[in-house]
Write an enzyme that holds these catalytic residues in place. Structure first.
Site, PDB file in Angstrom:
ATOM      1  N   CYS A   1     -10.205 -50.479  33.433  1.00  0.00           N
ATOM      2  CA  CYS A   1     -10.012 -51.418  32.322  1.00  0.00           C
ATOM      3  C   CYS A   1      -9.629 -50.718  31.022  1.00  0.00           C
ATOM      4  O   CYS A   1      -9.766 -51.289  29.938  1.00  0.00           O
ATOM      5  CB  CYS A   1     -11.293 -52.225  32.092  1.00  0.00           C
ATOM      6  SG  CYS A   1     -11.815 -53.134  33.544  1.00  0.00           S
TER       7      CYS A   1
ATOM      8  N   CYS B   1     -14.482 -48.113  31.083  1.00  0.00           N
ATOM      9  CA  CYS B   1     -14.317 -47.912  32.525  1.00  0.00           C
ATOM     10  C   CYS B   1     -12.837 -47.656  32.852  1.00  0.00           C
ATOM     11  O   CYS B   1     -11.940 -48.278  32.263  1.00  0.00           O
ATOM     12  CB  CYS B   1     -14.780 -49.149  33.285  1.00  0.00           C
ATOM     13  SG  CYS B   1     -16.538 -49.469  33.162  1.00  0.00           S
TER      14      CYS B   1
ATOM     15  N   CYS C   1     -17.199 -56.348  26.093  1.00  0.00           N
ATOM     16  CA  CYS C   1     -17.789 -56.401  27.424  1.00  0.00           C
ATOM     17  C   CYS C   1     -19.015 -57.305  27.489  1.00  0.00           C
ATOM     18  O   CYS C   1     -19.549 -57.562  28.569  1.00  0.00           O
ATOM     19  CB  CYS C   1     -18.176 -55.002  27.871  1.00  0.00           C
ATOM     20  SG  CYS C   1     -19.237 -54.154  26.701  1.00  0.00           S
TER      21      CYS C   1
HETATM   22 FE1  SF4 Z   1     -16.303 -51.746  33.665  1.00  0.00          FE
HETATM   23 FE2  SF4 Z   1     -16.363 -54.258  32.723  1.00  0.00          FE
HETATM   24 FE3  SF4 Z   1     -14.090 -53.208  33.744  1.00  0.00          FE
HETATM   25 FE4  SF4 Z   1     -16.160 -53.842  35.348  1.00  0.00          FE
HETATM   26  S1  SF4 Z   1     -14.868 -55.276  34.111  1.00  0.00           S
HETATM   27  S2  SF4 Z   1     -14.919 -51.979  35.459  1.00  0.00           S
HETATM   28  S3  SF4 Z   1     -17.906 -53.243  34.033  1.00  0.00           S
HETATM   29  S4  SF4 Z   1     -15.193 -52.554  31.872  1.00  0.00           S
END
Ligand code: SF4
Length: 237
Positions: free
Chosen positions: A210, A207, A233
């Site tokens: 992140c 993502c 994750c």
């Molecule tokens: Fe994606 Fe996990 Fe970051 Fe949320 S915390 S944006 S689901 S990688």
């Protein structure tokens, strides 16, 4: 995808199958591992892809044209990742299935506050990755991933076929023994689609909030949740 086999197996049978295959296929090629998986599970097998590249999807399409490729759209992906998903759908002989979380990002922001990924990334991943994937895998007995042992210390013992205790399914990692060089060579040899961000300093693509580019000497996943003490994750942990 053509139904190869409609056997209904108990979880104990699936676990035994996974453990035996993990031993038998340790030295097999990724293509042979995927041929075993598609022949064994038929329509109850899928490939999951983060659309970092389409290597495992490509291998699986050679093993079984039309195989299901499951993509988790968290709502936080880079445009390049969505574009890679669309390109895979357009040019490869696979059936792309896109899973989405129960809430949109806006709905999640309204309930939990904005930027949950900065304040509680474990909860954000649970809501936007882990739960949707668990729901989406309900129709399958086995799933394939692109995990590799050389990606990080947490993945060093990844079996080529193993038992996913959390989801109680067979987990297939056909390229577990491959190195980045093996992946690169396969991409070149077969002209496989890759995420353009891999040419822009990113070694692992997740993502957008992140993920950062990696620095010289860092392992491939160092750019994921950098500085947050988080390495996975929850999909593979
Ligand atoms: Fe994606 Fe996990 Fe970051 Fe949320 S915390 S944006 S689901 S990688």
């Amino acid at each position: 995808m053509t139904v190869v086999q409609e056997d209904v197996r108990s979880q104990e049978e699936l676990r035994a199958l996974a453990e035996q295959a993990g031993r038998d296929l340790e030295d097999a090629s990724p293509l042979d591992i995927l041929k075993w998986a598609t022949a064994t599970f038929g329509s109850r097998f899928c490939v999951t892809s983060s659309m970092e590249d389409a290597v495992v999807a490509h291998l699986a399409s050679r093993a079984h044209p039309g195989v299901d490729v499951v993509f988790l759209d968290t709502g936080y992906h880079f445009e390049e990742t969505i574009g890679t998903r669309d390109a895979v759908d357009a040019v490869m002989d696979v059936n792309v299935i896109t899973l989405t979380p129960r809430q949109t990002v806006a709905e999640q922001d309204a309930e939990y506050g904005p930027k949950l990924h900065d304040r509680d990334p474990d909860l954000c991943c649970a809501l936007r990755k882990v739960k949707p994937l668990e729901d989406g895998l309900g129709a399958y007995d086995a799933w394939a991933t692109g995990l590799r042992r050389d990606e990080s210390p947490t993945r060093a013992n990844t079996p080529v076929v193993g038992w996913d205790e959390k989801r109680r399914k067979v987990k297939v990692s056909p390229i577990a023994r491959w190195t980045q060089d093996d992946v690169d060579a396969y991409v070149v040899e077969h002209g496989v689609l890759t995420n353009p961000l891999l040419m822009d300093g990113y070694a692992s693509v997740g993502c957008a909030p992140c993920t950062r580019r990696v620095l010289e000497g860092e392992d491939a996943r160092a750019g994921r949740w950098a500085g947050r003490g988080k390495t996975e994750c929850g999909l593979h942990g």
